[in-house]
Scaffold this active site. Structure first.
Site, PDB file in Angstrom:
ATOM      1  N   SER A  86       0.801  -1.234   0.000  1.00  0.00           N
ATOM      2  CA  SER A  86       0.000   0.000   0.000  1.00  0.00           C
ATOM      3  C   SER A  86       0.827   1.276   0.000  1.00  0.00           C
ATOM      4  CB  SER A  86      -0.939   0.009   1.203  1.00  0.00           C
ATOM      5  OG  SER A  86      -0.199  -0.085   2.409  1.00  0.00           O
ATOM      6  N   HIS A 108      -0.640   4.778   7.186  1.00  0.00           N
ATOM      7  CA  HIS A 108      -0.134   5.424   5.971  1.00  0.00           C
ATOM      8  C   HIS A 108       0.067   6.930   6.122  1.00  0.00           C
ATOM      9  CE1 HIS A 108      -2.609   1.879   4.774  1.00  0.00           C
ATOM     10  NE2 HIS A 108      -1.516   1.615   4.082  1.00  0.00           N
ATOM     11  N   ASP A 152      -3.878   7.781   8.113  1.00  0.00           N
ATOM     12  CA  ASP A 152      -4.638   6.853   8.958  1.00  0.00           C
ATOM     13  C   ASP A 152      -3.658   6.195   9.930  1.00  0.00           C
ATOM     14  OD1 ASP A 152      -3.271   5.007   7.402  1.00  0.00           O
ATOM     15  OD2 ASP A 152      -5.002   4.477   6.165  1.00  0.00           O
TER      16      ASP A 152
END
Length: 360
Positions: free
Chosen positions: A58, A343, A340
């Protein structure tokens, strides 16, 4: 006991094993560590790359993970760029975008969209990274890194990219720790940490060699960021301090990776084919920054996320059965380092990338 507490318990029980390695780690954590920086980065781009191929998770995914559970396609992800959720695990751009920009190309097309867009969009390379995956298999369904490289191999076999295309390209390999979250989630033991980290790094090194063997001139891998500083770990201290025990595990991973990359370059005729983007030092430099350096971002409380669940049971982007928000977003994502619990924000990535460039 929730996952977080389990994690802390594991981590503390691992501490004794880590003390065995701390001598090595400390050496690399101090002057020795910096001694290698220049060796590692000086030739990061000693040529003008025309294409970027991306593998990993991610931190680099720009739209491959369409799993309905993936937060990257839910509001409020993407609010800064492109203005709506579009598959990036952030409010905006991620590491891939900043690296592409610094090379002077557009961010490469996500593999998933390769058939939807015209072939002219392939010219900047391709992004195979898939949020949630690891070097080995994780709880997220495929494609793990091996499978991502298989996809790349298939594309090469289709002869879209010539040998000279590959030779003028760079690969970014992103490893942000999903293997380790998975190890905890599947009840890995404290005694098993050392062999497991060794297994992950060994496989990662094989992957890097394989990508280079396909004709890619330069392979850049991320060092693991300080996992103990992610909001999912710092919330127990009200986002005031990093978990040093977790960061010791990260140092062991990074030490093994550093040794492996030095060996890879010694074994490769052309010198510095493989390089490390030291996310650990870059994150730490940003956390410690008081805004003195021109152009560098100062974050008031860098360990606190901008978007978080209204209770720990919820995460950024979660809604109840009626669609009511179960999360809150800060007023200005540009003033937050973390988006978040895992990230960075676009502004966080920008700060990290400028810290990396200072190292380069």
């Amino acid at each position: 006991m929730d996952r977080q507490q389990q994690f802390l318990l594991y981590i503390f029980s691992c501490f004794s094993f880590l003390l065995l390695f701390s001598e090595n780690t400390r050496v690399y954590g101090s002057s020795h560590h910096h001694h290698h920086h220049h060796h590692r980065h000086r030739h990061l781009f000693d040529f003008r790359p025309s294409k970027l191929f991306v593998f990993g998770d991610s931190y680099a995914d720009t739209g491959n993970n369409r799993n309905s559970l993936a937060s990257s396609w839910k509001v409020p992800y993407g609010i800064t760029f492109p203005g709506k959720p579009a598959g990036r695990f952030s409010d905006g751009r991620v590491l891939t975008d900043f690296l592409a920009k610094s090379i002077g190309i557009k961010s490469p097309i996500p593999y998933r969209w390769r058939k939807v867009v015209g072939i002219e969009h392939w010219k900047n390379g391709m992004n195979f990274a898939y949020g949630g995956t690891g070097v080995l298999s994780t709880l997220v369904p495929e494609p793990n890194m091996t499978t991502q490289i298989d996809f790349f191999q298939d594309i090469i076999h289709e002869k879209f990219y010539s040998g000279s295309d590959l030779h003028s390209s760079v690969a970014l390999v992103s490893v942000a720790g999903n293997d380790y979250s998975n190890y905890i989630a599947t009840n890995g033991t404290a005694q098993g940490w050392q062999p497991f980290i060794t297994k992950v790094v060994n496989q990662l090194v094989m992957n890097m060699k394989r990508i280079h063997g396909m004709g890619v001139k330069k392979v850049v891998v991320t060092a693991l960021q300080p996992l103990g500083c992610l909001p999912r770990s710092t919330f127990t201290s009200s986002f005031q301090q990093c978990n040093g025990t977790e960061n010791e595990l990260v140092s062991f991973h990074n030490l093994l990776l550093q040794q492996a990359v030095i060996k890879l370059n010694n074994d490769t005729k052309k010198g510095s084919t493989f390089a490390i983007l030291d996310l650990y030092d870059a994150f730490m430099a940003v956390f410690k920054n008081k805004g003195e350096k021109p152009g560098s971002s100062k974050f008031v409380n860098p360990l606190k996320p901008c978007c978080a669940g209204i209770s720990t049971a919820y995460s950024c982007g979660s809604v109840d059965a009626n669609g009511a928000k179960k999360y809150a977003v800060c007023d200005d994502p540009g003033a937050a380092f973390f988006w978040d619990t895992v990230h960075p924000t676009q502004e966080g990535w920008r700060a990290v990338y400028s810290a990396l460039l200072q190292e380069l």
